[in-house]
Design a protein around this motif. Structure first.
Motif, PDB file in Angstrom:
ATOM      1  N   UNK A  38       0.816  -1.198   0.000  1.00 18.59           N
ATOM      2  CA  UNK A  38       0.000   0.000   0.000  1.00 18.59           C
ATOM      3  C   UNK A  38       0.856   1.256   0.000  1.00 18.59           C
ATOM      4  N   UNK A 219      -4.989   0.845   2.077  1.00 20.45           N
ATOM      5  CA  UNK A 219      -4.903  -0.605   2.109  1.00 20.45           C
ATOM      6  C   UNK A 219      -5.669  -1.292   1.003  1.00 20.45           C
ATOM      7  N   UNK A 244      -4.963  -1.245  -7.530  1.00 19.08           N
ATOM      8  CA  UNK A 244      -5.531  -2.096  -6.486  1.00 19.08           C
ATOM      9  C   UNK A 244      -4.384  -2.718  -5.697  1.00 19.08           C
ATOM     10  N   UNK A 245      -4.516  -2.699  -4.386  1.00 23.27           N
ATOM     11  CA  UNK A 245      -3.481  -3.303  -3.551  1.00 23.27           C
ATOM     12  C   UNK A 245      -3.835  -4.768  -3.325  1.00 23.27           C
ATOM     13  N   UNK A 246      -3.008  -5.659  -3.860  1.00 21.07           N
ATOM     14  CA  UNK A 246      -3.224  -7.101  -3.666  1.00 21.07           C
ATOM     15  C   UNK A 246      -1.902  -7.700  -3.211  1.00 21.07           C
ATOM     16  N   UNK A 247      -1.891  -8.191  -1.982  1.00 17.09           N
ATOM     17  CA  UNK A 247      -0.620  -8.664  -1.423  1.00 17.09           C
ATOM     18  C   UNK A 247      -0.319 -10.100  -1.846  1.00 17.09           C
ATOM     19  N   UNK A 248      -1.346 -10.889  -2.093  1.00 17.08           N
ATOM     20  CA  UNK A 248      -1.122 -12.307  -2.364  1.00 17.08           C
ATOM     21  C   UNK A 248      -0.819 -12.547  -3.848  1.00 17.08           C
ATOM     22  N   UNK A 249       0.360 -13.134  -4.156  1.00  8.14           N
ATOM     23  CA  UNK A 249       0.739 -13.316  -5.564  1.00  8.14           C
ATOM     24  C   UNK A 249      -0.230 -14.209  -6.340  1.00  8.14           C
ATOM     25  N   UNK A 250      -0.800 -15.231  -5.670  1.00 17.29           N
ATOM     26  CA  UNK A 250      -1.752 -16.112  -6.354  1.00 17.29           C
ATOM     27  C   UNK A 250      -2.995 -15.336  -6.784  1.00 17.29           C
ATOM     28  N   UNK A 251      -3.444 -14.463  -5.886  1.00 21.68           N
ATOM     29  CA  UNK A 251      -4.628 -13.667  -6.191  1.00 21.68           C
ATOM     30  C   UNK A 251      -4.341 -12.697  -7.338  1.00 21.68           C
TER      31      UNK A 251
END
Lengths: 547, 311
Positions: A38, A219, A244-251
């Motif tokens: 973020x 966030x 868009x904040x996306x922390x998970x690489x799979x997502x």
């Protein structure tokens, strides 16, 4: 009872089906980008992290910008042109007269003066006030320390559209520094009116560039629309940017594959499916990972030159880059990264300097035999300090395991103990005031477009960041000659040749072992074009198009 | 009853107060500082420490900390986010999202758990029982990370019924997958506990008496069996709330939910003391409230407990 169960299962299914309508994107051409972290601050004086700097660059225009070929031309930013005095100590910037803030106020030289003083202000205690020192602004050190008033800083507004900057010494990388967000202008009246709310949301932020912030949910998302008041607005081909904040690489991967994202960085373990497709766009970044050897460690081996050289030749860095990282990173052939700085003839530093180290077990063994004789022992144990995966980007732990295996295989009698700690702890242990480690795996990002950002700031005995606490007066003298105000500072060609010698001096002693230069495995939808990534500069979306 | 609740409330407050003190003490042992940038000079660090009061002596910091929290519910400003944002302005909006998804998961998990538990117990050793047990075992065994990814891959990507990530423009629908992912563990635990308990209750003498009186099976289970068996479920609701909070760290990450889970992790990594304190405080308050609710529910469902506690 069975009936109830069936009813519930059926109703669940119904809920699922009824909501199967993906919302179609409007006809607007909005670039959808994923960030893994973020934004921490949209205040250019306060910001300290890469994500924030990148976002700041989307809505603020500094004096100069990099173009697609990494050139910094007059007119690329808020400055129409500039003049440099003969001695290189004075820069006069002529600002564009048609540039306005998104509230309609003109962008003036006063906005730059205010922003730079605010950056230096000891009352703000800004972490990035060190940029003032990197630029060698006149009285910079004293103003940042609070011993001189803010108005003594070497920047003044001659008139509304003329900005005069005075330096302590000739700084070859001064113009490149002007691309950095810390030097972006701020509208004094607006900032003061916003007070403590400044930069906390769209209502408390102004834009003088191609995009304007319309929404920021901490966030979660940062949304930009095209800024119609921007003087070059007719050349901006997209209507906005959705981050868009996306922390998970799979997502991130699922979102990209489903077409909900146009731009994303893939993690090394997920990238293989994209290699060879039109989407795959590996980019290079400026961070160099390297291994410093702590000269203040009680462990005698890491102070031995032959031992360090044996380690430098003991493992294959291309294996780390290709197998462990697989994210667009490249082997660091030297300490200064590729794409950071070019000679007066436009040659990259790495193309003018030799390649250092490689994988050569025989050579490693020979150095190890010599080290054993000098150390008077054939058993050495040392600690390799690395950051935990996740916290410390770059998957350093995987690399550390490989280094351990190779070193122990190619240097019989050596034991490597990997110590894994959080990044903040690693930095504390490595800080010269503590210095509690033997060998570490760490990284450094450039602060300005010159080899000195590595050769001086990390290796000179007086530097705060001399993690190895290496003290060599001969090296310090070599650096002083090529530093601003030094004996070779004025002649660009001579200085360049000397810089190559400076790097050679340190690396021939293996004071540090350069490991890899970071990259990012970007995936970009084939209908998107013109996103400009830079090794040192920040990503530029001004010339981005969506077909 | 009122006296009982007042007493429990008083002790909850004492616990929270103690937690505040403990938090402050524990944070002193957190390695590192909030000013972690490797490029920061010692002089700048000193300036920053002075500006944010971290150079003050231990007791004066402790006094300011307790005073601000207790009198104004002021946790200070974030040391890493923006540096001019009040921690409560950062935490509260995110807390709302986390709590909502958490409560949804609790409700869904408990509801489904009770359903499966009842089906399972009342059809002991039939295929329905086996099915429910298998589901319960799966729910307990699969880590929420894997289950969350499985859900988003299946119902977000392959069969695109739902959005893969949490979406503010459709907060209800996009919270369905995170809710289901989070509720799995609750559902499994409730099923297991209720099944065991209900089987025991249904075998007891008073149930046999009720059955002998000719009351139909549905009424036996719903009115007489379930009410007694639910005690066990209520007992585990408190601890389950904690697993919901920790589970939310993972589920929020997978679905990019801007809740307090990711905020807490980042705050710990960057030594953002004030954010850590507020979130830890909120977590504790939620847990204590949940326990209070559980205690009160006990009293309502089983008068013997109320009597035993002398209220």
């Amino acid at each position: 009872m069975k009936k109830i169960l069936i009813f519930i299962l059926a109703s669940l299914l119904f809920v699922g089906c009824s909501s199967a309508t993906p919302t179609p994107e409007a006809a607007k051409k909005v670039l959808r980008v994923a960030y893994s972290g973020d934004v921490l601050s949209l205040d250019s004086s306060v910001a300290t992290d890469g994500v924030s700097f990148e976002v700041l660059t989307a809505f603020t225009e500094g004096l100069v910008e990099y173009d697609a070929n990494d050139a910094m031309l007059p007119g690329s930013g808020a400055a129409e042109s500039w003049d440099v005095s003969e001695d290189g100590l004075e820069y006069v910037f002529n600002l564009k007269k048609d540039a306005v803030w998104s509230n309609g106020d003109p962008v003036t030289a006063h906005d730059f003066v205010f922003a730079w003083r605010r950056l230096a202000d000891p009352a703000m205690a800004n972490e990035y006030s060190m940029m003032i020192l990197n630029a060698k602004l006149k009285n910079g050190e004293a103003v940042v320390a609070g011993t001189l008033p803010l108005d003594q800083l070497g920047v003044e507004a001659v008139d509304d559209y003329t900005l005069k900057v005075t330096l302590e010494a000739q700084v070859p990388w001064f113009i490149a520094l002007m691309t950095f967000p810390s030097f972006f202008p701020l509208n004094e009246k607006f900032v003061k009116e916003a007070g403590d709310n400044y930069a906390t949301g769209p209502d408390f932020l102004l834009s003088n560039s191609a995009f304007v912030l319309t929404e920021w949910i901490q966030g979660s998302k940062i949304v930009f629309a095209k800024n119609d008041k921007y003087y070059d607005a007719d050349k901006i081909a997209i209507d906005g940017i959705d981050i868009t904040v996306i922390a998970d690489p799979q997502t991130v991967k699922l979102q990209y594959d489903q077409g909900n994202l146009d731009v994303a960085a893939m993690s090394g373990d997920l990238v293989s499916g994209y290699v060879g497709t039109d989407d795959f766009t590996p980019i290079r970044k400026g961070y160099t990972w390297f291994m410093p050897f702590n000269q203040k460690s009680p462990n005698a081996a890491v102070k031995n030159e032959n031992f360090r050289l044996a380690i430098a030749w003991a493992f294959d860095r291309s294996f780390i880059v290709d197998e462990k990282l697989n994210d667009g990173s490249i082997v660091a052939d030297g300490f200064v990264p590729r794409g950071l700085a070019s000679s007066a003839q436009g040659e990259d530093f790495r193309d003018t300097a030799p390649k250092y180290f490689g994988y050569d077990p025989a050579k490693s063994l020979a150095y190890w035999e010599a080290a054993k004789a000098e150390l008077g022992t054939d058993k050495v144990t040392f600690e390799l300090l690395v950051g935990t995966p996740g916290d410390d980007s770059g998957l350093a732990t995987g690399a550390a395991e490989y280094i351990k295996a190779e070193v122990e295989k190619n240097m019989p009698g050596v034991t490597v103990n990997i110590k894994t700690v959080l990044k903040k702890e690693r930095l504390e242990l490595m800080n010269p005031s503590r210095g509690e480690y033997d060998v570490a795996l760490t990284r450094w990002g450039p602060d300005y477009a010159d080899p000195l950002t590595y050769l001086q700031d990390l290796l000179v005995s007086t530097s705060n960041y001399n993690y190895g606490q290496w003290v060599d007066p001969a090296y310090d003298a070599l650096v002083a000659d090529v530093a601003p105000g030094g004996a070779f500072a004025a002649d660009a060609d001579v200085r360049w040749a000397k810089l190559v010698e400076v790097e050679a001096y340190a690396l021939n002693k293996a004071v540090v072992v350069p490991m890899w230069q970071t990259g990012a495995a970007m995936v970009i939808k084939p209908n998107v074009d013109g996103i400009e990534y830079h090794v040192l500069g920040l990503t530029n979306y001004k010339r981005t198009t969506i077909k | 009853m009122l006296k009982f609740i007042t007493k429990r409330f008083f002790w909850s407050m004492v616990t929270l107060f103690t937690i505040l003190i403990l938090l402050f003490l524990l944070l002193q042992f957190l390695p590192g500082t909030p000013f972690n940038d490797e490029k920061l000079s010692e002089a700048s660090k000193a300036l920053l420490n002075a500006k944010y009061g971290l150079d003050q002596p231990f007791f004066s910091r402790f006094y300011i900390y307790m005073k601000n929290i207790l009198t104004e519910f002021d946790f200070g400003i974030s040391l890493s986010i923006q540096r001019n944002w009040m921690v409560k302005n950062i935490v509260l909006p995110r807390l709302g999202i986390s709590v909502r998804i958490g409560l949804q998961a609790l409700a869904l998990g408990t509801g489904m758990g009770v359903l499966f538990g009842v089906v399972s117990a009342s059809n002991k050793n039939t295929w329905l029982d086996t099915m429910a047990t298998v589901v319960a075992i799966i729910g307990v065994s699969i880590p929420s990370y894997v289950f969350a990814l499985l859900l988003s891959y299946t119902f977000g990507y392959k069969l695109p019924f739902f959005s893969i990530i949490f979406d503010f423009s459709d907060p209800i629908k996009s919270s369905i997958l995170p809710t289901i992912a989070l509720s799995m563990f609750v559902m499994a635990q409730v099923t297991r506990f209720l099944r065991t308990e209900l089987i025991e209750v249904l075998g007891s003498d008073y149930i046999r008496l009720v059955e002998a009186k000719g009351v139909n099976r549905f009424k036996v289970i719903a009115r007489h069996g379930l009410r007694n068996a639910l005690i066990s479920v209520i007992t585990i609701l408190g601890p389950l709330t904690v697993t919901l909070l920790t589970g939310s760290l993972v589920v929020e990450k997978v679905y990019a939910v801007p809740g307090i889970g990711s905020l807490l992790v980042n705050a710990i990594l960057t030594n953002d003391y004030n954010v850590i304190v507020m979130i830890a405080f909120v977590y504790s308050a939620l847990y204590i409230t949940m326990n209070l609710v559980v205690d009160i529910l006990y009293g309502i469902i089983d008068p013997r407990i109320r009597v035993a506690k002398g209220a």
